[in-house]
Design an enzyme around this catalytic site. Sequence first.
Site, PDB file in Angstrom:
ATOM      1  N   ARG A   7       0.834  -1.208   0.000  1.00 26.86           N
ATOM      2  CA  ARG A   7       0.000   0.000   0.000  1.00 26.86           C
ATOM      3  C   ARG A   7       0.868   1.257   0.000  1.00 26.86           C
ATOM      4  NH1 ARG A   7      -1.488   2.022   4.523  1.00 26.86           N
ATOM      5  NH2 ARG A   7      -2.233   0.087   5.449  1.00 26.86           N
ATOM      6  N   TYR A   9     -15.767  16.862 -15.114  1.00 35.08           N
ATOM      7  CA  TYR A   9     -16.155  15.447 -15.119  1.00 35.08           C
ATOM      8  C   TYR A   9     -17.217  15.192 -14.048  1.00 35.08           C
ATOM      9  CZ  TYR A   9     -15.720  10.394 -14.570  1.00 35.08           C
ATOM     10  OH  TYR A   9     -15.986   9.057 -14.467  1.00 35.08           O
ATOM     11  N   ASP A  12      -6.657  18.313 -14.837  1.00 39.68           N
ATOM     12  CA  ASP A  12      -7.042  16.955 -15.214  1.00 39.68           C
ATOM     13  C   ASP A  12      -6.720  16.806 -16.710  1.00 39.68           C
ATOM     14  OD1 ASP A  12      -8.389  14.644 -16.037  1.00 39.68           O
ATOM     15  OD2 ASP A  12      -9.992  14.895 -14.569  1.00 39.68           O
ATOM     16  N   LYS A  36      -8.215   5.708 -19.227  1.00 41.74           N
ATOM     17  CA  LYS A  36      -8.520   6.198 -20.572  1.00 41.74           C
ATOM     18  C   LYS A  36      -7.308   6.043 -21.499  1.00 41.74           C
ATOM     19  CE  LYS A  36     -12.169   7.192 -18.166  1.00 41.74           C
ATOM     20  NZ  LYS A  36     -12.407   8.483 -17.536  1.00 41.74           N
TER      21      LYS A  36
HETATM   22  C1  LIG Z   1     -12.878   8.994 -16.278  1.00 42.64           C
HETATM   23  C2  LIG Z   1     -12.468  10.317 -15.783  1.00 42.64           C
HETATM   24  C3  LIG Z   1     -12.186  10.535 -14.433  1.00 42.64           C
HETATM   25  C4  LIG Z   1     -12.378   9.474 -13.383  1.00 42.64           C
HETATM   26  O1  LIG Z   1     -11.559   8.361 -13.579  1.00 42.64           O
HETATM   27  P1  LIG Z   1     -11.909   6.864 -13.120  1.00 42.64           P
HETATM   28  O2  LIG Z   1     -10.704   6.122 -13.557  1.00 42.64           O
HETATM   29  O3  LIG Z   1     -13.160   6.472 -13.840  1.00 42.64           O
HETATM   30  O4  LIG Z   1     -12.104   6.895 -11.644  1.00 42.64           O
HETATM   31  C5  LIG Z   1     -11.755  11.801 -14.060  1.00 42.64           C
HETATM   32  N1  LIG Z   1     -11.616  12.792 -14.955  1.00 42.64           N
HETATM   33  C6  LIG Z   1     -11.901  12.622 -16.262  1.00 42.64           C
HETATM   34  C7  LIG Z   1     -11.739  13.763 -17.208  1.00 42.64           C
HETATM   35  C8  LIG Z   1     -12.325  11.382 -16.726  1.00 42.64           C
HETATM   36  O5  LIG Z   1     -12.631  11.223 -18.017  1.00 42.64           O
END
Ligand SMILES: *Cc1c(COP(=O)(O)O)cnc(C)c1O
Length: 392
Positions: A50, A102, A174, A199
């Site tokens: 962890r 998001y 982000d 992603k």
């Molecule tokens: C998918 C996404 C998140 C969250 O990510 P997870 O891996 O689904 O927890 C945060 N910001 C953006 C822009 C995203 O597309």
Amino acid sequence: MSRPVAWGTRAVRAGIDSDRQHRAVVPPIHLSANFSFGAPGEPGRYDYTRSGNPTRDQLAEALSDLEGGAGGVVTSSGMAAVTTVLFQCGPGDLVVAPHDCYGGTHRLLRALEKRTGVRVLFVDQGSEAGLVAARAARPRLVWVETPSNPLLRVVDIRAWVGVAREAGALCAVDNTFLSPAFQRPLELGADVVVHSTTKFVNGHSDVVGGAVIAQDAVLVEQLAWWANCLGVTGAPFDAWLTLRGLRTLRARSRAHEENALHLVDAALGHPALAALHHPSLPGHPGHEVAARQQDGWGSLITLDLEGGRRAVDAFLTGLRHFTLAESLGGVESLVAHPASMTHASMDEPARLAAGVHEGLLRLSVGIEDPKDLEQDLVAALCRAEEVVCQPV
Ligand SMILES: *Cc1c(COP(=O)(O)O)cnc(C)c1O
């Protein structure tokens, strides 16, 4: 004089040939939950997964290298990464965030506001009024997301870094929608970059994960402390798969973008469309900022169908190469209906204020053969158009 090694090479080579024990070319995976002590009080570099793990560190180092950071923390999801950053704020601290961020980030900010005394100001980060309101509010953290979801509005990162600087606040970006292949916010002055590695970074839709990368080594330490404290660090197997995905980021990003540009060209001006959003288009409001701060246009396209929800249903019925699913950035093409899927957790006024209405569809363009995608998309648009022409 030798040239610096290009990022695409660094992505492929991350951790390659680093195993001294067996000289494995591809780095081995360390799944062990714990690591032995030499003697009481004498741990090795690692003691418990962890708090630290060699496989996860390899991914953190690779991502930090590609973003130009001092270090990074790999988390169990993108939301875990967002959470880790938001825990840098305490009661009374103000977070300025985009009104169209998001959906999960929006939900978390709202929940933290109720539970912890963190204050949140949602603004339109593309407007002058948004800048003025944010400056006056003296934030502790400026949250930026660009391009935005689902309308692909482009936010000027340097301008918001400026707002953060004036207030002595942190600026976090982000960078999920573009990945370091197409945008490196730390180079534009941001303090922190956040990813849902689910992603583009992993790119194969088989891992949920996240990462936080920071410009400053002390901040990296703080973020790592919080990720360990909260228990949101990522699993070694996920890190290993994500590192494998990362190796092809350069090749995938190019293929994704080439296909997206092909589809923009094929769909533009179709009578079923009220609008088509893609930053590559000169008429897109964020085109110039994108040209300045991005190395690529990205491979998400948002369609606004003239016929609203009925047209959406016709569009979706009979698709062959686009799967109706949430998420984005995988090699396979997807289509999402933001109003009922990704943004369903926002209340309706907030959703409409963010421009997410019933006729919107977001395409995550994959790396399939562009001709197949084109045929599928054009056929779907024709179905959507027929609905508009039929009496209700
Ligand atoms: C998918 C996404 C998140 C969250 O990510 P997870 O891996 O689904 O927890 C945060 N910001 C953006 C822009 C995203 O597309």
